[in-house]
Design an enzyme around this catalytic site. Structure first.
Site, PDB file in Angstrom:
ATOM      1  N   GLY A 215       0.667  -0.908   0.269  1.00 51.62           N
ATOM      2  CA  GLY A 215      -0.199   0.004   0.521  1.00 51.62           C
ATOM      3  C   GLY A 215       1.028   1.167   0.220  1.00 51.62           C
ATOM      4  CG  ASN A 216      -0.560   4.723  -1.804  1.00 48.14           C
ATOM      5  OD1 ASN A 216      -1.188   5.643  -1.419  1.00 48.14           O
ATOM      6  ND2 ASN A 216      -0.790   4.059  -2.665  1.00 48.14           N
ATOM      7  CG  HIS A 217       2.503   6.352   3.566  1.00 47.96           C
ATOM      8  ND1 HIS A 217       1.923   6.252   4.068  1.00 47.96           N
ATOM      9  CD2 HIS A 217       4.428   6.437   3.092  1.00 47.96           C
ATOM     10  CE1 HIS A 217       3.828   5.932   5.110  1.00 47.96           C
ATOM     11  NE2 HIS A 217       4.490   6.193   3.911  1.00 47.96           N
TER      12      HIS A 217
END
Ligand code: PMT
Length: 405
Positions: A215-217
């Site tokens: 995933g990412n932020h």
């Protein structure tokens, strides 16, 4: 009104307050409307004054509330007629069963019903009462009658009621009521009314196994702000997001997880859209084979995950006349990298976002962006809220949309 000001700026709202324990929430509604730049006049029934005093409203609006039908308020004509004529929108919150009955039957015997009967402005009602009163045949009959005549209802919400019961009858939360007011005013006069805009938000999650993902932020805040701003300017908005909790009012929310899900949701709807704004942080790669069961520590020793390339969603959309807006989240060479992406994505605009700053990019309520266009134009937008940034992006989108005849 400048398009960046927001739909409530300078608009005249009459807030009718009728007697319910939920009257205290009308103070919060008033405060939010005033802070958004609206001119708010309060009309109260005598029973509402038993719960909250006119003085409290006067302190929030810096205007004298209207309570007594016989009190000479205005310089010209009758106060309720003057008020009704000035209103861009009338909101009644909380609206009691008895207020609904008076309105449904045209009984104008208090300042609220008198003004509601005299105005041609859109009428929004946010009911609050016990669940038995709400479900009573008389109340439902009055609701249907009012809706048939064009009044719009917001709620009531389900939950714990003052009587101790649980059910439908709670006043909808002030923020959601104010959002409905924005949306309604946007639909009346906004520069994007009649347009359909798809906005993507959040970070995609690419499954490694049933419990883990790549995933990412991204928090989804930037995309959500664009969706809200487009709604407030009158557009029909579809928000395709990985962060669906606490959905914005009056926006169609499509909840997705992976880049593949997001792609399917966008391709299904883009044929009817006027603009696609991709604020989502979409994973460029996903695990080639997601494990069917949770991978257990110690069973396989070190592991490596093969990644395969995801579809480039925005580049793959090629509807004629669709205004495509890409984002570029960069940690170096912001403008040069964004310019390359503008060309490769086939977008009309790209929003360059330096995600190394602490007050901009991922997870923040503010952002600092640069908007680049295909003619070599560059607009540097200084630090401001994501909603304000969204308004600046939409100013540019509005210029690019073909004229609606
Ligand atoms: O959500 P927040 O916490 O508020 O943070 C906002 C944000 C930083 C996520 C946002 O402002 C932002 O910059 N979004 C773009 C993030 C990104 O994925 O950028 P990119 O440079 O990797 O992608 C370029 C563009 O192609 C983007 O519009 C992206 O949505 C799109 N893309 C990328 C990959 C892919 N497979 N398909 C795509 O359509």
């Amino acid at each position: 009104m400048s398009t960046s000001d927001g739909p409530l700026s300078g608009r005249h709202i009459v807030l009718g307050v009728t007697g319910s324990i939920a009257c205290y929430k009308a103070l919060d509604i008033t405060s939010q409307l005033v802070q958004a730049g609206a001119v708010v006049d309060i009309a109260m029934t005598a029973s509402a004054t038993k719960f909250v005093t006119p003085l409290t409203f006067r302190s929030l609006t810096a205007r004298e509330p209207y309570v007594d039908m016989w009190h000479p308020h205005g310089e010209f004509g009758e106060a309720h007629v003057e008020l009704a004529r000035r209103a861009d929108l009338m909101l009644i919150a909380p609206a009691t069963a008895s207020a609904m009955a008076r309105l449904a039957h045209g009984l104008a015997d208090d300042f609220v019903s008198l003004t509601a009967l005299a105005t041609e402005a859109p009428l929004l009602l946010a009911p609050a009462m016990d669940s038995q009163m709400w479900s009573h045949a008389a109340t439902q009959f009055n609701r249907a009658l009012l809706e048939e005549r064009g009044a719009q209802f917001i709620g009531p919400a389900e939950g714990r009621l003052a009587s101790g019961r649980t059910g439908a009858g709670r006043l909808v939360e002030p923020r959601a009521i104010v959002d409905e007011v924005r949306a309604r005013l946007g639909r009346e006069r906004g520069d994007l009314r009649g347009r359909t805009i798809i906005v993507s938000a959040g970070g995609t999650r690419e499954a490694i196994d049933p419990v883990r993902f790549v995933g990412n932020h991204s928090s989804g805040k930037m995309g959500r702000a664009i969706a809200e701003a487009a709604r407030d300017r009158g557009a029909s908005v579809v928000l395709v997001t990985t962060v669906a909790g606490d959905a914005p009012s009056a926006v169609r929310v499509v909840s997705v997880d992976s880049a593949d899900d997001m792609s399917a949701a966008i391709h299904e709807r883009v044929g009817k859209a006027d603009a696609l704004i991709m604020a989502a942080a979409v994973a460029d790669y996903r695990p080639a084979d997601a494990a069917q069961q949770k991978i257990k520590r110690g069973e396989v020793g070190d592991i490596s995950i093969d990644l395969v390339e995801n579809e480039d969603i925005i580049a793959g959309v090629s509807e004629p006349n669709l205004v495509k807006v890409a984002f570029a989240a960069e940690t170096q060479d912001l403008i040069a990298n964004a310019q390359k992406k503008l060309a490769s994505k086939g977008a009309k605009l790209i929003v360059a976002n330096d995600v190394t700053a602490t007050d901009a990019g991922f997870g923040t309520d503010t952002n600092r962006i640069t908007i680049l266009d295909t003619d070599g134009g560059r607009e540097d937008v200084p630090l401001m809220t994501k909603y304000e940034c969204a308004m600046r992006i939409l100013d540019r989108v509005a210029e690019l949309l073909p004229r609606a005849d």
